[in-house]
Enzyme design. Structure first.
Site, short mmCIF file in Angstrom:
data_model
loop_
_atom_site.label_atom_id
_atom_site.label_comp_id
_atom_site.label_asym_id
_atom_site.label_seq_id
_atom_site.Cartn_x
_atom_site.Cartn_y
_atom_site.Cartn_z
N PRO A 1 0.78 -1.25 0.00
CA PRO A 1 0.00 0.00 0.00
C PRO A 1 0.81 1.29 0.00
CG PRO A 1 -0.01 -0.97 2.17
CD PRO A 1 0.71 -1.94 1.29
N CYS A 2 1.48 1.55 -1.10
CA CYS A 2 2.23 2.80 -1.23
C CYS A 2 1.31 4.02 -1.22
CB CYS A 2 3.09 2.77 -2.49
SG CYS A 2 2.21 2.38 -4.00
#
Length: 177
Positions: free
Chosen positions: A140-141
């Site tokens: 989850p950048c």
């Protein structure tokens, strides 16, 4: 004699924010997730982070497809069940592992992420590694934002980043319309 290219498989998945591209391997791992609008970027990351590959059309394993589908349908914990692996440098992989420790609904700044991996002065390097993440959404950048709470760059586009964070119930300064 050179090693033959690894075969990876490209599938497509409809999502509420556009068509997703799923790249998987023979062992059932997700190797890349990106958007059709950013397909060139996905190919570039795959070339940079893997030995030679041959990319062919093929259906992703049901566990990966259903994990993404249920996430987009509202089961926010579904991403944690998706098996993934990447190439990249040891530093990049440490950043990507740290991204996976950010709980759903929360965000961190690049500075805090750098602190989490024990490199508090490496904010720019963390930002570059974040941007080179080939497994967007699953790693989850999108949960990394500016230190003032504002949205910062996202390889999939700012509109998608805003949608993903809103979907997850995270707090951030919204992009002006």
């Amino acid at each position: 004699m050179p090693k033959p290219p690894e075969t990876l498989y490209l599938d497509r998945l409809a999502t509420p924010v556009g068509e997703g591209l799923l790249v998987t391997d023979n062992e059932g791992y997700l190797r890349a997730f990106d958007w059709t609008t950013h397909e060139d970027r996905m190919h570039l990351l795959l070339r940079r982070q893997n030995p030679p590959i041959a990319l062919r059309e093929g259906r992703a394993p049901d566990a990966i497809r259903s994990g993404l589908e249920t996430y987009f349908a509202g089961d926010l914990g579904a991403l944690a069940k998706i098996r993934w692996r990447t190439g990249g440098t040891a530093f990049q992989r440490s950043v990507w592992a740290a991204l996976c420790t950010i709980p759903v609904g929360e965000t961190v700044s690049y500075g805090r992420l750098a602190e989490r991996i024990g490199k508090p002065k490496a904010m720019r390097a963390v930002g570059l590694a974040n941007g080179a993440n080939p497994v967007g959404v699953v790693v989850p950048c999108h949960r990394v934002i500016g230190s003032n709470g504002s949205l910062t760059g996202y390889g999939g586009g700012m509109d998608r980043k805003q949608w993903l964070l809103t979907h997850e119930g995270a707090s951030f300064l919204r992009v002006a319309a």
